[in-house]
Design an enzyme around this catalytic site. Structure first.
Site, short mmCIF file in Angstrom:
data_model
loop_
_atom_site.label_atom_id
_atom_site.label_comp_id
_atom_site.label_asym_id
_atom_site.label_seq_id
_atom_site.Cartn_x
_atom_site.Cartn_y
_atom_site.Cartn_z
N SER A 25 0.82 -1.14 0.04
CA SER A 25 -0.21 -0.06 0.11
C SER A 25 0.94 1.36 -0.04
O SER A 25 1.76 1.37 -0.74
CB SER A 25 -0.91 0.10 1.14
OG SER A 25 -1.90 0.82 1.05
N HIS A 52 -2.34 -1.03 -3.50
CA HIS A 52 -3.42 0.04 -3.51
C HIS A 52 -2.94 1.30 -4.26
O HIS A 52 -2.08 2.04 -4.00
CB HIS A 52 -3.70 0.32 -1.93
CG HIS A 52 -4.12 -0.68 -1.14
ND1 HIS A 52 -3.85 -0.70 0.07
CD2 HIS A 52 -4.69 -2.04 -1.56
CE1 HIS A 52 -4.37 -2.00 0.70
NE2 HIS A 52 -4.96 -2.65 -0.30
N ASP A 145 -4.65 -4.37 5.85
CA ASP A 145 -5.10 -5.40 4.85
C ASP A 145 -3.95 -6.15 4.56
O ASP A 145 -2.75 -6.05 4.73
CB ASP A 145 -5.21 -4.40 3.68
CG ASP A 145 -5.93 -5.27 2.39
OD1 ASP A 145 -6.60 -6.23 2.69
OD2 ASP A 145 -5.65 -4.94 1.06
#
Length: 206
Positions: A25, A52, A145
């Site tokens: 991310s 992401h 996540d």
């Protein structure tokens, strides 16, 4: 378990792992690019990645990473058959799922942990499809996540790697994974590509 160099003259007909699933991310574009550019051209495993990104902008990651990686890099396509030695990136705003028949499914179902694509969904699908022949890697990122997904990978007998704090731009995602107790190796960004190559080749010892 320790990673080792292959003994002189030893060859292995089949890879020890069939797939490497990588999630990142915040700070991940640099980290993921760095990992991919260091992977060997003869890596005998599929590589699937969730990074992401802002879904409002077209992603140029495949073009950028292809210039630095010795492996072919492309956005994943729904229904496509996965091939060893290729890298598949989740497109912006699409969950990437790996099916038991070795194909990809892309979905736009609800956000998971406030994100789409979701590392958790990717890892869980990889765990179901490949079991002990899967490796999950959690790179730098904010949030948590991937933490549920690495647990699924571990429960199916797979192997989990997390980036260490010192080399992470954002340590929340790796830290959340480590706290699950499912992580086998905590490695620096520089160490991860060699570890992946060694694991896929089956050169490890206790």
């Amino acid at each position: 378990m320790r990673l080792t160099n292959p003994p002189a003259g030893r060859t292995r007909p089949d890879p020890a792992f069939d797939i490497v699933a990588i999630a990142a991310s915040a700070g991940g574009v640099h980290a993921l690019t760095d990992v991919l550019r260091r992977l060997p051209a003869n890596l005998e495993a599929i590589v699937v990645c969730v990074q992401h990104l802002d879904p409002r902008h077209r992603s140029l990651l495949p073009e950028i990473m292809s210039r630095r990686s010795s492996l072919p890099v492309a956005h994943a396509e729904d229904g496509k058959q996965l091939e060893p030695g290729h890298v598949y990136l989740a497109p912006p705003d699409r969950h990437l799922l790996v099916n038991r028949d070795g194909t990809i499914s892309l979905t736009q179902t609800e956000l998971v942990n406030f994100v789409r694509p979701s590392a958790d969904l990717m890892f869980e699908s990889v765990a179901a499809a490949y079991g002990e022949r899967a490796i999950a890697v959690v790179l730098t990122g904010a949030g948590k996540d991937g933490s549920m997904g690495v647990t699924a990978i571990k429960m199916k007998g797979g192997t989990v790697i997390a980036q260490d704090e010192a080399s992470s731009e954002f340590f929340s995602m790796p830290s959340a994974a480590i706290k699950t107790g499912a992580v086998d190796f905590v490695l620096s960004l520089e160490e991860i590509p060699a570890a992946l190559a060694t694991l896929v080749a089956g050169e490890v010892r206790d």
